[in-house]
Scaffold this active site. Sequence first.
Site, PDB file in Angstrom:
ATOM      1  N   PRO A   1       0.803  -1.221   0.000  1.00 55.27           N
ATOM      2  CA  PRO A   1       0.000   0.000   0.000  1.00 55.27           C
ATOM      3  C   PRO A   1       0.838   1.273   0.000  1.00 55.27           C
ATOM      4  O   PRO A   1       1.891   1.343   0.625  1.00 55.27           O
ATOM      5  CB  PRO A   1      -0.804  -0.102   1.307  1.00 55.27           C
ATOM      6  CG  PRO A   1      -0.003  -0.989   2.182  1.00 55.27           C
ATOM      7  CD  PRO A   1       0.656  -1.984   1.251  1.00 55.27           C
ATOM      8  N   ASN A   2       0.306   2.239  -0.739  1.00 55.14           N
ATOM      9  CA  ASN A   2       0.869   3.596  -0.867  1.00 55.14           C
ATOM     10  C   ASN A   2       2.109   3.659  -1.749  1.00 55.14           C
ATOM     11  O   ASN A   2       2.590   4.753  -2.040  1.00 55.14           O
ATOM     12  CB  ASN A   2       1.164   4.217   0.514  1.00 55.14           C
ATOM     13  CG  ASN A   2      -0.097   4.350   1.343  1.00 55.14           C
ATOM     14  OD1 ASN A   2      -1.060   4.954   0.888  1.00 55.14           O
ATOM     15  ND2 ASN A   2      -0.122   3.752   2.525  1.00 55.14           N
TER      16      ASN A   2
ATOM     17  N   ARG B   1       4.869  10.804  -2.676  1.00 59.03           N
ATOM     18  CA  ARG B   1       4.690  10.504  -1.254  1.00 59.03           C
ATOM     19  C   ARG B   1       5.997  10.745  -0.504  1.00 59.03           C
ATOM     20  O   ARG B   1       7.007  10.103  -0.809  1.00 59.03           O
ATOM     21  CB  ARG B   1       4.308   9.028  -1.156  1.00 59.03           C
ATOM     22  CG  ARG B   1       4.320   8.463   0.219  1.00 59.03           C
ATOM     23  CD  ARG B   1       4.270   6.949   0.177  1.00 59.03           C
ATOM     24  NE  ARG B   1       4.145   6.465   1.524  1.00 59.03           N
ATOM     25  CZ  ARG B   1       4.458   5.253   1.915  1.00 59.03           C
ATOM     26  NH1 ARG B   1       4.897   4.377   1.036  1.00 59.03           N
ATOM     27  NH2 ARG B   1       4.333   4.909   3.168  1.00 59.03           N
TER      28      ARG B   1
ATOM     29  N   TYR C   1      11.152   8.692   0.340  1.00 62.22           N
ATOM     30  CA  TYR C   1      11.008   7.669  -0.702  1.00 62.22           C
ATOM     31  C   TYR C   1      11.513   8.104  -2.079  1.00 62.22           C
ATOM     32  O   TYR C   1      11.491   7.313  -3.025  1.00 62.22           O
ATOM     33  CB  TYR C   1       9.537   7.224  -0.787  1.00 62.22           C
ATOM     34  CG  TYR C   1       9.051   6.616   0.521  1.00 62.22           C
ATOM     35  CD1 TYR C   1       9.566   5.410   0.978  1.00 62.22           C
ATOM     36  CD2 TYR C   1       8.091   7.258   1.304  1.00 62.22           C
ATOM     37  CE1 TYR C   1       9.145   4.854   2.175  1.00 62.22           C
ATOM     38  CE2 TYR C   1       7.655   6.717   2.507  1.00 62.22           C
ATOM     39  CZ  TYR C   1       8.184   5.513   2.939  1.00 62.22           C
ATOM     40  OH  TYR C   1       7.770   4.972   4.129  1.00 62.22           O
TER      41      TYR C   1
ATOM     42  N   ASN D   1       8.037  -5.598  -1.480  1.00 63.50           N
ATOM     43  CA  ASN D   1       8.030  -4.525  -0.489  1.00 63.50           C
ATOM     44  C   ASN D   1       6.613  -4.500   0.077  1.00 63.50           C
ATOM     45  O   ASN D   1       5.705  -3.956  -0.543  1.00 63.50           O
ATOM     46  CB  ASN D   1       8.385  -3.179  -1.120  1.00 63.50           C
ATOM     47  CG  ASN D   1       8.451  -2.073  -0.068  1.00 63.50           C
ATOM     48  OD1 ASN D   1       7.971  -2.246   1.053  1.00 63.50           O
ATOM     49  ND2 ASN D   1       9.031  -0.943  -0.430  1.00 63.50           N
TER      50      ASN D   1
ATOM     51  N   ALA E   1       3.429  -0.955   4.589  1.00 63.92           N
ATOM     52  CA  ALA E   1       2.900  -0.961   5.959  1.00 63.92           C
ATOM     53  C   ALA E   1       2.522  -2.361   6.436  1.00 63.92           C
ATOM     54  O   ALA E   1       2.563  -2.652   7.639  1.00 63.92           O
ATOM     55  CB  ALA E   1       1.701  -0.028   6.048  1.00 63.92           C
TER      56      ALA E   1
ATOM     57  N   GLU F   1      12.835  -9.428   0.751  1.00 65.82           N
ATOM     58  CA  GLU F   1      12.050  -8.324   1.316  1.00 65.82           C
ATOM     59  C   GLU F   1      12.826  -7.022   1.125  1.00 65.82           C
ATOM     60  O   GLU F   1      14.001  -6.947   1.477  1.00 65.82           O
ATOM     61  CB  GLU F   1      11.829  -8.606   2.810  1.00 65.82           C
ATOM     62  CG  GLU F   1      11.142  -7.482   3.565  1.00 65.82           C
ATOM     63  CD  GLU F   1      11.031  -7.794   5.074  1.00 65.82           C
ATOM     64  OE1 GLU F   1      11.279  -8.964   5.483  1.00 65.82           O
ATOM     65  OE2 GLU F   1      10.727  -6.870   5.838  1.00 65.82           O
TER      66      GLU F   1
ATOM     67  N   HIS G   1      12.881  -2.737   1.582  1.00 65.48           N
ATOM     68  CA  HIS G   1      12.351  -1.458   2.070  1.00 65.48           C
ATOM     69  C   HIS G   1      13.212  -0.342   1.520  1.00 65.48           C
ATOM     70  O   HIS G   1      14.450  -0.422   1.597  1.00 65.48           O
ATOM     71  CB  HIS G   1      12.338  -1.419   3.601  1.00 65.48           C
ATOM     72  CG  HIS G   1      11.495  -2.505   4.161  1.00 65.48           C
ATOM     73  ND1 HIS G   1      10.114  -2.468   4.098  1.00 65.48           N
ATOM     74  CD2 HIS G   1      11.820  -3.697   4.707  1.00 65.48           C
ATOM     75  CE1 HIS G   1       9.644  -3.594   4.608  1.00 65.48           C
ATOM     76  NE2 HIS G   1      10.652  -4.356   4.978  1.00 65.48           N
TER      77      HIS G   1
ATOM     78  N   ARG H   1      13.762   4.338  11.956  1.00 63.98           N
ATOM     79  CA  ARG H   1      12.504   5.094  12.002  1.00 63.98           C
ATOM     80  C   ARG H   1      11.714   4.708  13.264  1.00 63.98           C
ATOM     81  O   ARG H   1      12.270   4.201  14.213  1.00 63.98           O
ATOM     82  CB  ARG H   1      11.738   4.852  10.692  1.00 63.98           C
ATOM     83  CG  ARG H   1      12.546   5.324   9.471  1.00 63.98           C
ATOM     84  CD  ARG H   1      11.803   5.115   8.175  1.00 63.98           C
ATOM     85  NE  ARG H   1      10.587   5.927   8.132  1.00 63.98           N
ATOM     86  CZ  ARG H   1       9.625   5.775   7.214  1.00 63.98           C
ATOM     87  NH1 ARG H   1       9.746   4.849   6.274  1.00 63.98           N
ATOM     88  NH2 ARG H   1       8.553   6.548   7.245  1.00 63.98           N
TER      89      ARG H   1
HETATM   90  C1  DQA Z   1       8.520   0.896   3.489  1.00 61.48           C
HETATM   91  C2  DQA Z   1       8.656   1.129   4.982  1.00 61.48           C
HETATM   92  C3  DQA Z   1       7.328   0.882   5.683  1.00 61.48           C
HETATM   93  O1  DQA Z   1       7.470   1.088   7.082  1.00 61.48           O
HETATM   94  C4  DQA Z   1       6.294   1.852   5.171  1.00 61.48           C
HETATM   95  O2  DQA Z   1       5.036   1.597   5.768  1.00 61.48           O
HETATM   96  C5  DQA Z   1       6.193   1.861   3.693  1.00 61.48           C
HETATM   97  C6  DQA Z   1       7.399   1.706   2.884  1.00 61.48           C
HETATM   98  C7  DQA Z   1       9.801   1.251   2.734  1.00 61.48           C
HETATM   99  O3  DQA Z   1       9.887   0.894   1.563  1.00 61.48           O
HETATM  100  O4  DQA Z   1      10.698   1.910   3.280  1.00 61.48           O
HETATM  101  O5  DQA Z   1       5.128   2.086   3.141  1.00 61.48           O
HETATM  102  O6  DQA Z   1       8.269  -0.494   3.269  1.00 61.48           O
END
Ligand code: DQA
Length: 146
Positions: free
Chosen positions: A10-11, A18, A23, A74, A77, A98, A100, A107
Amino acid sequence: MAEILVLNGPNLNLLGRREPHIYGATTLDDLERSLSHHAPSDVTLQFFQTNHEGEMVERIQRLLDQPVSGIVINPAAWTHTSVAIRDAIAAIKIPFVEVHISNVHTREPFRHQSYFSDLALAVIAGCGLQGYEFALKTLHQHLKDQ
Ligand code: DQA
């Protein structure tokens, strides 16, 4: 020919718009184009992004009948919340990395826990979008070593 599925949670459809200080300014389309462009010649990529947890579970479940060689995910959240997606990825037994974009460990404390890392072939955090390329390289090498 290895088929690798790149999953984004998501997002991440908002990449480029964003929180660019975290990011970056590159969009998801640009990222996917660049990954396809730089992929090894014996790798084909599929991409999937959703903001809906059930859709992600169903996309992963489909791999039982239509498997791929590896997954880059990825979970965004859902990394920190989703037992459902963890269970789906555990069920299909396909190696995954995985990713990020940010370094989740520097964080907020709620980002320090992942429901995926203990199942993953590798975890990459804090390398920006390059992390996706590193993940593909890692999977590619792993598949060659099999
Ligand atoms: C994320 C880190 C997560 O905590 C966050 O909710 C994201 C992106 C990252 O790519 O750094 O949406 O996975």
